[in-house]
Write a protein that holds these residues in place. Structure first.
Motif, PDB file in Angstrom:
ATOM      1  N   THR A   1      10.988  10.862 -15.988  1.00 17.02           N
ATOM      2  CA  THR A   1       9.549  10.951 -16.239  1.00 17.02           C
ATOM      3  C   THR A   1       9.084   9.719 -17.006  1.00 17.02           C
ATOM      4  OG1 THR A   1       9.597  13.366 -16.297  1.00 17.02           O
ATOM      5  CG2 THR A   1       7.733  12.290 -17.381  1.00 17.02           C
ATOM      6  N   LEU A   2       8.034   9.089 -16.513  1.00 17.83           N
ATOM      7  CA  LEU A   2       7.444   7.940 -17.216  1.00 17.83           C
ATOM      8  C   LEU A   2       6.413   8.446 -18.224  1.00 17.83           C
ATOM      9  CD1 LEU A   2       6.719   4.933 -17.668  1.00 17.83           C
ATOM     10  CD2 LEU A   2       5.129   5.144 -15.725  1.00 17.83           C
ATOM     11  N   ILE A   3       6.596   8.037 -19.479  1.00 19.39           N
ATOM     12  CA  ILE A   3       5.611   8.281 -20.528  1.00 19.39           C
ATOM     13  C   ILE A   3       4.992   6.934 -20.878  1.00 19.39           C
ATOM     14  CG2 ILE A   3       5.208   9.139 -22.861  1.00 19.39           C
ATOM     15  CD1 ILE A   3       7.836  10.703 -22.636  1.00 19.39           C
TER      16      ILE A   3
ATOM     17  N   VAL B   1       1.374  10.664 -21.777  1.00 19.13           N
ATOM     18  CA  VAL B   1       1.029   9.536 -22.630  1.00 19.13           C
ATOM     19  C   VAL B   1       1.574   9.788 -24.034  1.00 19.13           C
ATOM     20  CG1 VAL B   1      -1.032   8.866 -21.334  1.00 19.13           C
ATOM     21  CG2 VAL B   1      -1.238  10.517 -23.198  1.00 19.13           C
ATOM     22  N   ALA B   2       1.811   8.698 -24.750  1.00 16.58           N
ATOM     23  CA  ALA B   2       2.396   8.822 -26.089  1.00 16.58           C
ATOM     24  C   ALA B   2       1.651   7.957 -27.082  1.00 16.58           C
ATOM     25  CB  ALA B   2       3.871   8.419 -26.060  1.00 16.58           C
TER      26      ALA B   2
ATOM     27  N   LEU C   1      -3.549  15.714 -19.176  1.00 17.20           N
ATOM     28  CA  LEU C   1      -2.502  14.892 -19.778  1.00 17.20           C
ATOM     29  C   LEU C   1      -1.590  15.699 -20.692  1.00 17.20           C
ATOM     30  CD1 LEU C   1      -4.665  11.791 -20.793  1.00 17.20           C
ATOM     31  CD2 LEU C   1      -3.000  11.912 -18.915  1.00 17.20           C
ATOM     32  N   VAL C   2      -0.355  15.260 -20.775  1.00 20.98           N
ATOM     33  CA  VAL C   2       0.615  15.782 -21.744  1.00 20.98           C
ATOM     34  C   VAL C   2       0.764  14.713 -22.820  1.00 20.98           C
ATOM     35  CG1 VAL C   2       2.987  16.525 -22.103  1.00 20.98           C
ATOM     36  CG2 VAL C   2       1.820  17.094 -19.963  1.00 20.98           C
TER      37      VAL C   2
ATOM     38  N   TYR D   1      -3.158  18.209 -31.095  1.00 18.72           N
ATOM     39  CA  TYR D   1      -3.220  17.618 -29.749  1.00 18.72           C
ATOM     40  C   TYR D   1      -1.858  17.376 -29.109  1.00 18.72           C
ATOM     41  CZ  TYR D   1      -2.388  13.368 -32.487  1.00 18.72           C
ATOM     42  OH  TYR D   1      -1.870  12.454 -33.366  1.00 18.72           O
ATOM     43  N   ALA D   2      -0.807  17.232 -29.897  1.00 13.41           N
ATOM     44  CA  ALA D   2       0.492  16.849 -29.325  1.00 13.41           C
ATOM     45  C   ALA D   2       1.188  18.046 -28.674  1.00 13.41           C
ATOM     46  CB  ALA D   2       1.384  16.251 -30.400  1.00 13.41           C
ATOM     47  N   ASP D   3       1.595  17.855 -27.430  1.00 12.25           N
ATOM     48  CA  ASP D   3       2.410  18.866 -26.741  1.00 12.25           C
ATOM     49  C   ASP D   3       3.875  18.729 -27.142  1.00 12.25           C
ATOM     50  OD1 ASP D   3       0.313  19.985 -24.811  1.00 12.25           O
ATOM     51  OD2 ASP D   3       0.182  17.828 -24.438  1.00 12.25           O
ATOM     52  N   PHE D   4       4.273  17.491 -27.453  1.00 10.95           N
ATOM     53  CA  PHE D   4       5.636  17.198 -27.892  1.00 10.95           C
ATOM     54  C   PHE D   4       5.594  16.299 -29.121  1.00 10.95           C
ATOM     55  CE2 PHE D   4       6.054  17.988 -23.367  1.00 10.95           C
ATOM     56  CZ  PHE D   4       7.237  18.694 -23.248  1.00 10.95           C
TER      57      PHE D   4
END
Length: 239
Positions: free
Chosen positions: A34-36, A58-59, A78-79, A97-100
Motif C-alpha cells: 500500500t502506498l501512503i 495519506v500521512a 481518505l485514510v 482525525y487519524a485512523d492510524f
C-alpha cells in the motif's frame, strides 16, 4: 492548478512504476504493498488533487499541519496516518482525525491514546515504531522503542480499550549498525514482525521505506511504504 495536478499525476505514475518493479523483483503481487503519500507541509489543495488521482492513504507528521488539513479534506475518502513523534498533549487532536498512529513508542502514549479513543468512541490502529538504532536508553534518535521493548509495548496496545494493534513501523537508521544498510534494517523489522505475529496474528502491517529506499523495503516484505518527496516534490520550508 492543472499544471500541479499534472505534475502530481506524473510523479505518482513514476512511484507506481517503482513499486510495481520492486514487487516483481521480489516475487510479490503489487496488491501486497500500500502506498501512503506523506503530505507534510504541502497544502490541502494537493491532498484534494491526490484524492482525485486515486490516492487513498495519506500521512502527516506534525499535528499543527495535519489537523486543519484533515478538517478541510473531511469530505474525501481518505485514510489518515500519523507518522511523526507524538507528544501526549497532541493526542486529543490527533485522535480526532487519524485512523492510524504509526509512531507508538512508549507506555504513556498508549494510555493517553486509549483514553482519547474511548472518549470519542473511535478505534485507532496502532503501529509500534521500532528504533533499530536504539542505544542503552532503549530509544532511537528519531523516536521509537528498541527491539527488546517491542513485545511489552505491543501487549499494552493489544489490551488497551479503543486501540487496535496493527503492526510495526521503522525509519531506516542514520547511525549504528544499520546506517547505510537499509535492506538489512528492513529485514530485521520483518523478523520482529514475524515474532510479533506469533502472539498477535492480526498485527501484520509492516510500514517501512520512503522515497529513497522503498525498493529495499518492498524487497524485505513491507506492506506499506511512506512516500513524500517523490510524489509531491521538495516540501515548502517549515514555518
Amino acid at each position: 492548478m492543472t499544471d500541479r495536478k499534472d505534475e502530481l499525476a506524473a510523479n505518482l505514475a513514476k512511484v507506481e512504476e517503482r513499486i510495481a518493479a520492486a514487487c516483481a523483483a521480489a516475487g510479490r503481487s503489487r496488491e501486497e504493498v500500500t502506498l501512503i503519500v506523506v503530505t507534510k507541509t504541502h497544502p490541502a489543495d494537493d491532498v484534494r488533487m491526490l484524492s482525485e488521482l486515486g490516492v487513498r492513504h495519506v500521512a502527516e507528521n506534525r499535528d499543527q499541519d495535519a489537523a486543519p488539513k484533515a478538517a478541510e479534506c473531511a469530505d474525501l475518502p481518505l485514510v489518515w496516518h500519523f507518522v511523526g513523534q507524538l507528544q501526549t498533549n497532541k493526542v486529543r487532536s490527533v485522535v480526532g482525525y487519524a485512523d492510524f498512529v504509526q509512531s507508538v513508542d512508549r507506555s504513556k502514549l498508549v494510555t493517553t491514546l486509549s483514553r482519547e479513543a474511548e472518549r470519542t468512541g473511535r478505534e485507532v490502529g496502532c503501529l509500534i515504531q521500532v528504533a533499530l538504532d536504539a542505544g542503552a536508553s532503549g530509544r532511537g534518535e528519531r523516536g521509537g522503542v528498541g527491539p527488546d521493548g517491542v513485545a511489552e509495548l505491543a501487549g499494552l496496545v493489544a489490551d488497551a480499550p479503543g486501540l487496535r494493534l496493527d503492526g510495526l513501523m521503522t525509519v531506516a537508521p542514520l547511525t549504528g549498525e544499520y546506517a547505510g544498510r537499509e535492506q538489512a534494517a528492513f529485514g530485521r523489522l520483518m523478523d520482529l514482525s514475524t515474532d510479533l505475529r506469533r502472539a498477535h496474528p492480526a498485527a501484520n502491517m509492516v510500514s517501512a521505506g520512503m522515497s529513497a529506499d522503498l525498493e529495499q523495503a518492498v524487497a524485505a516484505g513491507a506492506t506499506h511504504v511512506r512516500v513524500g518527496t517523490a510524489v509531491l516534490g521538495v516540501r515548502p520550508r517549515l514555518r
